[in-house]
Structure formats: C-alpha cells, structure tokens
Design a protein around this motif. Structure first.
Motif, PDB file in Angstrom:
ATOM      1  N   ALA A   8      50.779  47.327  54.150  1.00 29.73           N
ATOM      2  CA  ALA A   8      49.547  47.279  54.942  1.00 29.73           C
ATOM      3  C   ALA A   8      48.327  47.575  54.076  1.00 29.73           C
ATOM      4  O   ALA A   8      47.271  46.947  54.236  1.00 29.73           O
ATOM      5  N   LEU A   9      48.464  48.510  53.147  1.00 35.26           N
ATOM      6  CA  LEU A   9      47.353  48.818  52.241  1.00 35.26           C
ATOM      7  C   LEU A   9      47.046  47.641  51.330  1.00 35.26           C
ATOM      8  O   LEU A   9      45.870  47.359  51.030  1.00 35.26           O
ATOM      9  N   GLN A  10      48.089  46.947  50.866  1.00 33.57           N
ATOM     10  CA  GLN A  10      47.852  45.752  50.065  1.00 33.57           C
ATOM     11  C   GLN A  10      47.130  44.673  50.881  1.00 33.57           C
ATOM     12  O   GLN A  10      46.253  43.976  50.364  1.00 33.57           O
ATOM     13  N   GLY A  11      47.501  44.549  52.140  1.00 33.09           N
ATOM     14  CA  GLY A  11      46.807  43.601  53.001  1.00 33.09           C
ATOM     15  C   GLY A  11      45.342  43.969  53.198  1.00 33.09           C
ATOM     16  O   GLY A  11      44.466  43.101  53.175  1.00 33.09           O
ATOM     17  N   CYS A  12      45.065  45.269  53.369  1.00 33.28           N
ATOM     18  CA  CYS A  12      43.673  45.725  53.499  1.00 33.28           C
ATOM     19  C   CYS A  12      42.893  45.442  52.223  1.00 33.28           C
ATOM     20  O   CYS A  12      41.727  45.029  52.276  1.00 33.28           O
ATOM     21  N   ALA A  13      43.538  45.665  51.068  1.00 34.82           N
ATOM     22  CA  ALA A  13      42.873  45.388  49.790  1.00 34.82           C
ATOM     23  C   ALA A  13      42.550  43.902  49.658  1.00 34.82           C
ATOM     24  O   ALA A  13      41.454  43.526  49.226  1.00 34.82           O
ATOM     25  N   ALA A  14      43.496  43.045  50.046  1.00 38.76           N
ATOM     26  CA  ALA A  14      43.264  41.598  49.971  1.00 38.76           C
ATOM     27  C   ALA A  14      42.147  41.171  50.920  1.00 38.76           C
ATOM     28  O   ALA A  14      41.316  40.319  50.572  1.00 38.76           O
ATOM     29  N   LEU A  15      42.102  41.766  52.116  1.00 37.68           N
ATOM     30  CA  LEU A  15      41.048  41.427  53.074  1.00 37.68           C
ATOM     31  C   LEU A  15      39.676  41.827  52.553  1.00 37.68           C
ATOM     32  O   LEU A  15      38.716  41.042  52.614  1.00 37.68           O
ATOM     33  N   CYS A  16      39.570  43.047  52.015  1.00 44.63           N
ATOM     34  CA  CYS A  16      38.284  43.504  51.470  1.00 44.63           C
ATOM     35  C   CYS A  16      37.859  42.649  50.287  1.00 44.63           C
ATOM     36  O   CYS A  16      36.673  42.308  50.141  1.00 44.63           O
ATOM     37  N   LYS A  17      38.809  42.305  49.424  1.00 45.23           N
ATOM     38  CA  LYS A  17      38.482  41.463  48.275  1.00 45.23           C
ATOM     39  C   LYS A  17      38.012  40.076  48.731  1.00 45.23           C
ATOM     40  O   LYS A  17      37.059  39.517  48.175  1.00 45.23           O
ATOM     41  N   ARG A  29      31.233  36.463  50.278  1.00 39.02           N
ATOM     42  CA  ARG A  29      29.794  36.651  50.163  1.00 39.02           C
ATOM     43  C   ARG A  29      29.314  36.348  48.749  1.00 39.02           C
ATOM     44  O   ARG A  29      28.240  35.754  48.553  1.00 39.02           O
ATOM     45  N   TYR A  30      30.102  36.737  47.757  1.00 43.24           N
ATOM     46  CA  TYR A  30      29.714  36.506  46.362  1.00 43.24           C
ATOM     47  C   TYR A  30      29.587  35.020  46.054  1.00 43.24           C
ATOM     48  O   TYR A  30      28.739  34.605  45.263  1.00 43.24           O
ATOM     49  N   SER A  31      30.408  34.202  46.687  1.00 43.94           N
ATOM     50  CA  SER A  31      30.334  32.763  46.447  1.00 43.94           C
ATOM     51  C   SER A  31      29.030  32.176  46.951  1.00 43.94           C
ATOM     52  O   SER A  31      28.600  31.122  46.481  1.00 43.94           O
ATOM     53  N   ARG A  32      28.359  32.862  47.904  1.00 42.22           N
ATOM     54  CA  ARG A  32      27.115  32.346  48.461  1.00 42.22           C
ATOM     55  C   ARG A  32      25.879  32.895  47.751  1.00 42.22           C
ATOM     56  O   ARG A  32      24.906  32.170  47.569  1.00 42.22           O
ATOM     57  N   ASP A  33      25.902  34.175  47.374  1.00 39.37           N
ATOM     58  CA  ASP A  33      24.680  34.754  46.818  1.00 39.37           C
ATOM     59  C   ASP A  33      24.840  35.351  45.434  1.00 39.37           C
ATOM     60  O   ASP A  33      23.863  35.804  44.840  1.00 39.37           O
ATOM     61  N   GLY A  34      26.060  35.374  44.892  1.00 42.53           N
ATOM     62  CA  GLY A  34      26.245  35.906  43.549  1.00 42.53           C
ATOM     63  C   GLY A  34      26.220  37.412  43.478  1.00 42.53           C
ATOM     64  O   GLY A  34      26.259  37.993  42.393  1.00 42.53           O
ATOM     65  N   THR A  35      26.122  38.092  44.612  1.00 42.05           N
ATOM     66  CA  THR A  35      26.097  39.555  44.644  1.00 42.05           C
ATOM     67  C   THR A  35      27.297  40.113  45.382  1.00 42.05           C
ATOM     68  O   THR A  35      27.915  41.087  44.957  1.00 42.05           O
ATOM     69  N   GLY A  36      27.640  39.500  46.497  1.00 39.00           N
ATOM     70  CA  GLY A  36      28.770  39.967  47.280  1.00 39.00           C
ATOM     71  C   GLY A  36      28.452  41.239  48.038  1.00 39.00           C
ATOM     72  O   GLY A  36      27.288  41.599  48.244  1.00 39.00           O
ATOM     73  N   ILE A  37      29.497  41.948  48.429  1.00 38.01           N
ATOM     74  CA  ILE A  37      29.371  43.232  49.115  1.00 38.01           C
ATOM     75  C   ILE A  37      30.092  44.265  48.244  1.00 38.01           C
ATOM     76  O   ILE A  37      31.320  44.409  48.332  1.00 38.01           O
ATOM     77  N   PRO A  38      29.357  44.967  47.382  1.00 38.67           N
ATOM     78  CA  PRO A  38      30.015  45.919  46.466  1.00 38.67           C
ATOM     79  C   PRO A  38      30.891  46.944  47.174  1.00 38.67           C
ATOM     80  O   PRO A  38      31.914  47.352  46.642  1.00 38.67           O
ATOM     81  N   LEU A  39      30.503  47.351  48.392  1.00 38.44           N
ATOM     82  CA  LEU A  39      31.316  48.316  49.132  1.00 38.44           C
ATOM     83  C   LEU A  39      32.703  47.756  49.394  1.00 38.44           C
ATOM     84  O   LEU A  39      33.713  48.476  49.269  1.00 38.44           O
ATOM     85  N   MET A  40      32.785  46.470  49.763  1.00 39.68           N
ATOM     86  CA  MET A  40      34.075  45.846  50.013  1.00 39.68           C
ATOM     87  C   MET A  40      34.901  45.760  48.725  1.00 39.68           C
ATOM     88  O   MET A  40      36.119  45.942  48.742  1.00 39.68           O
ATOM     89  N   GLY A  41      34.237  45.468  47.609  1.00 39.21           N
ATOM     90  CA  GLY A  41      34.953  45.448  46.338  1.00 39.21           C
ATOM     91  C   GLY A  41      35.519  46.806  45.985  1.00 39.21           C
ATOM     92  O   GLY A  41      36.658  46.916  45.506  1.00 39.21           O
ATOM     93  N   CYS A  42      34.748  47.874  46.246  1.00 42.53           N
ATOM     94  CA  CYS A  42      35.238  49.233  45.972  1.00 42.53           C
ATOM     95  C   CYS A  42      36.386  49.600  46.905  1.00 42.53           C
ATOM     96  O   CYS A  42      37.359  50.238  46.487  1.00 42.53           O
ATOM     97  N   LEU A  43      36.276  49.217  48.178  1.00 42.73           N
ATOM     98  CA  LEU A  43      37.355  49.498  49.123  1.00 42.73           C
ATOM     99  C   LEU A  43      38.636  48.770  48.731  1.00 42.73           C
ATOM    100  O   LEU A  43      39.738  49.316  48.869  1.00 42.73           O
ATOM    101  N   ALA A  44      38.505  47.535  48.246  1.00 43.53           N
ATOM    102  CA  ALA A  44      39.680  46.778  47.812  1.00 43.53           C
ATOM    103  C   ALA A  44      40.392  47.515  46.684  1.00 43.53           C
ATOM    104  O   ALA A  44      41.628  47.634  46.676  1.00 43.53           O
ATOM    105  N   LYS A  45      39.628  48.014  45.720  1.00 50.38           N
ATOM    106  CA  LYS A  45      40.235  48.760  44.614  1.00 50.38           C
ATOM    107  C   LYS A  45      40.872  50.053  45.113  1.00 50.38           C
ATOM    108  O   LYS A  45      41.945  50.449  44.654  1.00 50.38           O
ATOM    109  N   PHE A  46      40.211  50.720  46.069  1.00 54.92           N
ATOM    110  CA  PHE A  46      40.735  51.984  46.593  1.00 54.92           C
ATOM    111  C   PHE A  46      42.064  51.772  47.312  1.00 54.92           C
ATOM    112  O   PHE A  46      43.042  52.493  47.060  1.00 54.92           O
TER     113      PHE A  46
END
Length: 436
Positions: free
Chosen positions: A209-218, A224-241
């Motif tokens: 389940a944690l791997q699934g959450c990481a994949a969803l956040c990533k 978002r990154y594909s549209r604006d080149g910035t993405g949502i850094p919080l989601m990237g950090c959550l994916a790593k966590f």
C-alpha cells in the motif's frame, strides 16, 4: 482503506484547482556568485531531437542591460573548462544570449543523440576581479527549458532522461488498481481469518500500500511537471517518504523472519512451524538494519539536487553506494541464514518453502545493485529510466512471490500443518460453506 478515498479526493481536488505556475527554473542572477564560480551555474537540461527551446524572462531588463548580463549555453561541458581562465571559459560557450529584453527565446540545434546542455550566467563584473561590484539588486529570472512533444512543438518540460517515466507511473497505477480489484476480497478474507502468518501478511500489505501511495504521489507530481516544468514538490517529497517507509518495513519483515526462524528452530513445536516468533535478538537485528537503511535513505535524498524531479535510483553518490552495499550485505546474511536452515531441514515441503522465500528476498535486495551496474551498458539518457523501472518492477515481483508463498492454499496448508479452518484460501472446508 476507508480513509484513503477521502484523502485521494482531496489531493485530486487540490491538483485540479491549484494555479499552474508555468515555469521551470526561477531564481536570481548574482554578480558575486558569477565572479566566484567564473560563471554562475543556473541549470542543466538534456535536449533531444528537433525544436529544442530555451526561454529566459527577466523582471528588470534595464538593469540587465546596464550590467551587460549574458546567459551562456554549453554543450556537454567537460572538466577541462575548470582549468581555463575566466575569459577563456566564457569564450567557450556554444551560445551567448545577451540579456537586453524582458524575454529571450533561444532555439537549440537538432540533437542526433540526447545531449546535456548547461546554462551559466555572467556579466561585466564576472572576470574583473579588481572591479567593485555596485550594490544593485540581483536580477530575478524565469527560465523554461523545452523539448519537442509528439506533435513537434516545444512544449515538453521533461529532460531526455526523464521522458517516459510519467507514462510508466500511469501504467503502474493502472496495474495496482486492476490487481486490487481482483485480489482485494481474497486478501481481506485472509487477513480477517488470521493464522500463523497473519503478521507477515499485514506487513506485506502495508508495504505494498505504501508503494502504491508513492507511485500515486509521483504520478501527480510528474503530471503537473509535464505541464509547467515545476510540478508539486510536496507530492515528490511524499513519494520519496512513502517509498522509504515501505523499504524499511520490508527489510524489518525479512530480517525478523529469517532470524526468528534460526533462533526458534530448536524450541518450536512441530505443530506450528515457520511462524514469526519475535525475540530480543531478532528484534534488535531487524530494528538495527531498518535504522541503518532509513538513515542512508534520508542521507541519499538530502544529497540530491533540488532540481531533480525523478527518483534518483541511478544517481551515483556516497549514500547511494553505501545503501547498495548494505543490500548486498543483507542478501549475503539472509543467504547464510537460509542455507543453515535448508541444509538441516528434512521435509521437502519446508525446504521448498524456504527456497521460495529466498527467491523473494534476494530479488528484493539485489535488484537495485545488479540493475544499477548493468545500466552502465546503456546510454546516459536511458540509465535513469532503466534503473527506476527495473527496481520498481523487480520489487513488485518479489512481493508477488512472497504473497503466493504465504497465501498458497496447498503448500501453505501442508507446511503449516494447521486445520483448514484457520487458513486463508483453503479448499477443504470452504467448499462446504460456499465461500470459495
């Protein structure tokens, strides 16, 4: 599970309602930083194919003109530039963009193979060591780095080594969703019934389940990154966590099982073999391994550059190498423990159980080191994707192997020597009750 759906809805609502930033890199052009570095390092980007584009936007074009500001572009900047003088280094730039307007567009020539480009900033004070730098405010800038999309237009914010990861995470989430729809009821019944391996199944389910959450956040971050080149850094950090927590929980489970089996072989009754019976020693070994792995994972994440939006599996760093060395060492430890168990085990069924468990363990621990070193045969822009996709798929296969082992309605029933009433997914009495 009931709490996950409201959280998912809130995340999706925030994603859809949040304002698009429309930028890749923002910051300040500083004369002092440019002097110290012989050209202030701004960013790197791997262009591929045709119609590559760099867009630079300034907030104060008049100040940029006064300082004779320039943006320098280098193709595959090598270490030889460090041995050159400041003036020689600036003259080596493939493109020099004189910043005199609020927006500058620079086309990148066609790249036959994906090539890394480096952007540096310099001005009139960069190479004049004795000249005093006026007390001007630093220049605020926004830079967009774009590759061509499928239609040939420069709208793709992904660098060449990141291209394709967005689609991979979408397919991974789709696979998770389909597997959940197919196996959720069986897994829920197994967890509800309990049994000797109930704790193992709970930890495996939690890690998955944690791997699934990481994949969803990533995926949300990359979408978002594909549209604006910035993405949502919080989601990237959550994916790593979430990925770190999953890694640590799996390591704790595998170490606890192996050590507890070894310590308990002499005293465990034959009617309850292969159970997870924790002791002070097994807990200490498992917690120690988990703490070390968690510390290395944190060190690896903090050592990454803030400009990286991908997973970092293929990045060569000291904590990354130590982490791979730890995994190899743990694989050797587990091999030694399992060899001692299998060499003294008389039951063929139990030996098969341990050997299948060893396959799942070795695949989990050795996939990252092995794939990392095998990725050296690929081109530079392919290594990140090969390692990231390979590690995630191998770890998912490892979980499938362990699930099949502990949920097997035949081997698990025979090895555990327990009544089918307390076992998940068994045939003997489930047919009489109409539950299978």
């Amino acid at each position: 599970m009931s709490c996950a759906f409201p959280a998912l809805v809130l995340v999706l609502v925030a994603l859809l309602n949040s304002e698009a930033l429309g930028k890749s890199v923002t910051g300040l052009f500083g004369s002092e930083a440019a002097r110290q570095q012989h050209g202030q390092v701004i960013t790197t980007f791997m262009y591929q194919g045709d119609n590559g584009l760099l867009v630079c936007r300034l907030d104060n074009a008049a100040l940029a003109t006064e300082k004779e500001s320039r943006l320098l572009l280098y193709q595959d900047m090598d270490s030889d530039l460090d041995n050159l003088s400041c003036w020689e280094r600036i003259s080596k730039a493939q493109f020099t963009i004189y910043l005199k307007e609020e927006e500058h567009n620079q086309s990148i020539p066609r790249q036959t193979i994906p090539t890394t480009w480096h952007a540096l900033y310099a001005d009139r004070y960069t190479c004049q060591e004795s000249a005093a730098i006026p007390h001007h405010a630093d220049l605020s800038f926004t830079i967009l780095l774009l590759n061509a999309d499928s239609a040939g237009n420069p709208r793709e914010h992904f660098s060449a080594e990141e291209a394709g990861l967005h689609s991979f995470y979408f397919l991974l989430l789709l696979a998770y969703f389909i597997a959940c729809c197919i196996y959720f009821q069986h897994l829920y019944q197994a967890l509800k019934k309990g049994g000797p391996m109930h704790t193992v199944l709970k930890v495996l389910t939690t890690a998955l389940a944690l791997q699934g959450c990481a994949a969803l956040c990533k995926y949300i971050h990359l979408a978002r990154y594909s549209r604006d080149g910035t993405g949502i850094p919080l989601m990237g950090c959550l994916a790593k966590f979430w990925d770190m927590v999953s890694q640590v929980s799996m390591l704790y489970t595998l170490l606890s099982l192996c050590v507890s089996w070894t310590l308990g072989r002499g005293r465990k009754p034959q009617s309850r073999p292969l159970q997870w019976e924790q002791s002070l020693t097994s807990t200490a070994v498992a917690v120690g391994g988990g703490v070390i792995q968690g510390a290395l994972l944190l060190w690896e994440q903090y050592s990454e550059s803030e400009s990286q939006h991908h997973s970092g599996h293929a990045q060569l760093s000291l904590p990354g190498l130590l982490l791979m060395a730890l995994k190899v060492g743990l694989a050797l430890l587990l091999a030694s423990v399992l060899y001692q168990i299998v060499s003294t085990e008389r039951s063929t069924l139990k030996r098969d159980f341990y050997l299948c468990f060893a396959k799942g363990c070795f695949l989990w621990f050795l996939c990252h080191p092995v794939i990392f070193f095998l990725s050296a045969v690929f081109n530079e822009h392919q290594r990140e994707k090969v390692v990231t996709i390979g590690v995630i798929l191998c770890q998912s296969i490892s979980m499938v192997i362990l699930y099949q082992l502990f949920l097997s309605r035949s081997l698990y029933w025979e090895v555990s020597s327990l009544s089918s009433v307390s076992l998940p997914l068994t045939m003997s009495r489930a047919n009489h009750r109409g539950h299978y």
